[in-house]
Design a protein around this motif. Structure first.
Motif, PDB file in Angstrom:
ATOM      1  N   MET A 175       0.864  -1.352  -0.082  1.00  0.00           N
ATOM      2  CA  MET A 175      -0.070  -0.136   0.016  1.00  0.00           C
ATOM      3  C   MET A 175       1.012   1.221  -0.144  1.00  0.00           C
ATOM      4  O   MET A 175       0.518   2.288  -0.384  1.00  0.00           O
ATOM      5  N   GLU A 176       2.046   1.393   0.913  1.00  0.00           N
ATOM      6  CA  GLU A 176       2.658   2.297   0.828  1.00  0.00           C
ATOM      7  C   GLU A 176       3.467   2.566  -0.762  1.00  0.00           C
ATOM      8  O   GLU A 176       3.740   3.585  -1.336  1.00  0.00           O
ATOM      9  N   ASN A 177       3.722   1.409  -1.255  1.00  0.00           N
ATOM     10  CA  ASN A 177       4.310   1.714  -2.712  1.00  0.00           C
ATOM     11  C   ASN A 177       3.296   2.320  -3.731  1.00  0.00           C
ATOM     12  O   ASN A 177       3.713   3.024  -4.582  1.00  0.00           O
ATOM     13  N   PRO A 225      -5.391   4.928  -3.349  1.00  0.00           N
ATOM     14  CA  PRO A 225      -4.329   5.542  -4.063  1.00  0.00           C
ATOM     15  C   PRO A 225      -5.028   5.519  -5.521  1.00  0.00           C
ATOM     16  O   PRO A 225      -4.635   4.469  -6.532  1.00  0.00           O
ATOM     17  N   LEU A 226      -5.405   6.554  -5.816  1.00  0.00           N
ATOM     18  CA  LEU A 226      -5.615   6.845  -7.215  1.00  0.00           C
ATOM     19  C   LEU A 226      -5.507   8.261  -7.486  1.00  0.00           C
ATOM     20  O   LEU A 226      -5.614   9.102  -6.625  1.00  0.00           O
ATOM     21  N   VAL A 227      -5.605   8.775  -8.924  1.00  0.00           N
ATOM     22  CA  VAL A 227      -5.818  10.006  -9.156  1.00  0.00           C
ATOM     23  C   VAL A 227      -6.874  10.331 -10.084  1.00  0.00           C
ATOM     24  O   VAL A 227      -7.004   9.963 -11.062  1.00  0.00           O
ATOM     25  N   ALA A 228      -7.560  11.306  -9.617  1.00  0.00           N
ATOM     26  CA  ALA A 228      -8.751  11.686 -10.309  1.00  0.00           C
ATOM     27  C   ALA A 228      -8.250  13.161 -10.845  1.00  0.00           C
ATOM     28  O   ALA A 228      -8.047  14.044 -10.029  1.00  0.00           O
ATOM     29  N   PHE A 229      -8.685  13.736 -12.017  1.00  0.00           N
ATOM     30  CA  PHE A 229      -8.029  14.851 -12.493  1.00  0.00           C
ATOM     31  C   PHE A 229      -8.872  15.280 -13.638  1.00  0.00           C
ATOM     32  O   PHE A 229      -9.821  14.472 -14.406  1.00  0.00           O
ATOM     33  N   SER A 230      -9.025  16.682 -13.882  1.00  0.00           N
ATOM     34  CA  SER A 230      -9.726  17.141 -14.865  1.00  0.00           C
ATOM     35  C   SER A 230      -8.972  18.380 -15.568  1.00  0.00           C
ATOM     36  O   SER A 230      -8.170  18.734 -15.136  1.00  0.00           O
ATOM     37  N   LEU A 231      -9.393  18.670 -16.786  1.00  0.00           N
ATOM     38  CA  LEU A 231      -8.754  19.665 -17.582  1.00  0.00           C
ATOM     39  C   LEU A 231      -9.013  20.935 -17.027  1.00  0.00           C
ATOM     40  O   LEU A 231     -10.114  21.281 -16.666  1.00  0.00           O
TER      41      LEU A 231
END
Length: 314
Positions: free
Chosen positions: A155-157, A185-191
């Motif tokens: 999980m740390e990795n 551990p995820l990345v949600a992103f928008s323009l």
């Protein structure tokens, strides 16, 4: 979920309040501790006994190893049941999960099926059907093989690789990060600017590089926000995170060179617009939808042919 608003909605007919430890949309951990404290107070005022169920499908295998001080489980008196999926961060292939109750008293006996056709009385909470046991065996192996320390290292990795991806996206200067550092551990992103091209186009073009990055709109009251989401699993390495950032940058460069999807709207001039043209100025004829579509198709074809000429394979 806003705990205060949720508790306001609780009445005498409420079976329980379900909190999510690891939202599917942005990985966020809902504040189960605050929800518990508010419900304790309301139960004391009303005489009700409204409990909490925690949907820890993803977070149940993350919080104990990364955030052991976080109170979300049976340490809180109103948490009566918790579900968790082994096929997510339990590191097993799809098809295994559990629901755990604080005590037998919290699971009504009328919800339990008793069968005896296999030679003895067997209580079960789920529907009975033939199913392989491979997931159970795999989960048993993972728990013994990795143990607490092993799961914590995994999980740390995952979290470290999530930060590599997040920082790489921030360096492009083109994205807003919607997800939080504490959570799944995820990345949600928008323009930041999606007027010319949107997140769905980025998702679609990333498939050419072998990436399946979902794009979706947020729930009601936030549906004007569209996000892309990358979930970091055990096999998503730092190298893959860096490669994904590079491929996203390539996609952005290609989209910048393409005509905007708003081109259709820009080319369409209504009669009302023509009425506003000063006398003596040329009047722009309104094009039909078919004419505009053909013009856009021609531009795209030219772009693709030009790329083929410059990207020949030797």
């Amino acid at each position: 979920m806003d705990p205060e608003k949720a508790v306001e909605l609780v009445d005498e007919n409420t079976i329980c309040v379900a909190a999510i430890l690891g939202s599917t949309l942005n990985g966020e951990f809902e504040d189960v501790k605050l929800l518990n404290d508010l419900l304790v107070k309301k139960n004391e005022e009303t005489g009700w006994d409204t409990p909490i169920h925690v949907d820890a499908a993803s977070g149940g295998f993350i919080a104990p190893f990364l955030y052991p001080e976080l109170e979300w489980d049976f340490r809180l008196p109103l948490v009566k049941s918790i579900n968790v999926s082994g096929h997510k961060y339990g590191l097993v292939y799809a098809g295994i999960g559990w629901v755990v109750w604080r005590s037998k008293d919290d699971l009504p006996d009328e919800l339990i099926f008793h069968i005896n056709y296999l030679g003895a009385d067997q209580p079960t909470f789920t529907l009975n059907f033939s199913k392989g046991s491979s997931q159970v065996i795999a989960q048993y192996y993972q728990l013994i093989r990795l143990g607490y320390e092993g799961y914590r290292n995994v999980m740390e990795n995952c979290t470290e690789n999530m930060m590599v991806l997040k920082e790489g996206l921030e360096k492009t200067g083109r994205f807003n990060i919607i997800s939080k550092d504490q959570g799944v551990p995820l990345v949600a992103f928008s323009l930041k600017d999606n007027h010319a091209h949107n997140e769905f186009e980025v998702s679609d073009m990333l498939r050419r590089f072998g990436w399946i990055v979902p794009a979706y709109t947020m729930p009601p009251d936030a549906q004007h926000i569209t996000v892309l989401r990358v979930v970091i699993r055990e096999d998503f390495s730092r190298t893959l995170a860096e490669r994904l950032v590079n491929d996203i940058q390539k996609v952005l460069n290609e989209l910048d060179a393409l005509p905007s999807k708003l081109l259709t709207a820009k080319m369409a001039v209504t009669q009302d617009d023509n009425d506003l043209v000063p006398p003596g100025s040329p009047v722009i004829a309104k094009k039909s939808a078919l004419e505009m579509q053909r013009e856009i198709t021609t531009i795209w074809k030219k772009f693709v042919l030009d790329r083929k000429k410059t990207n020949g394979v030797c």
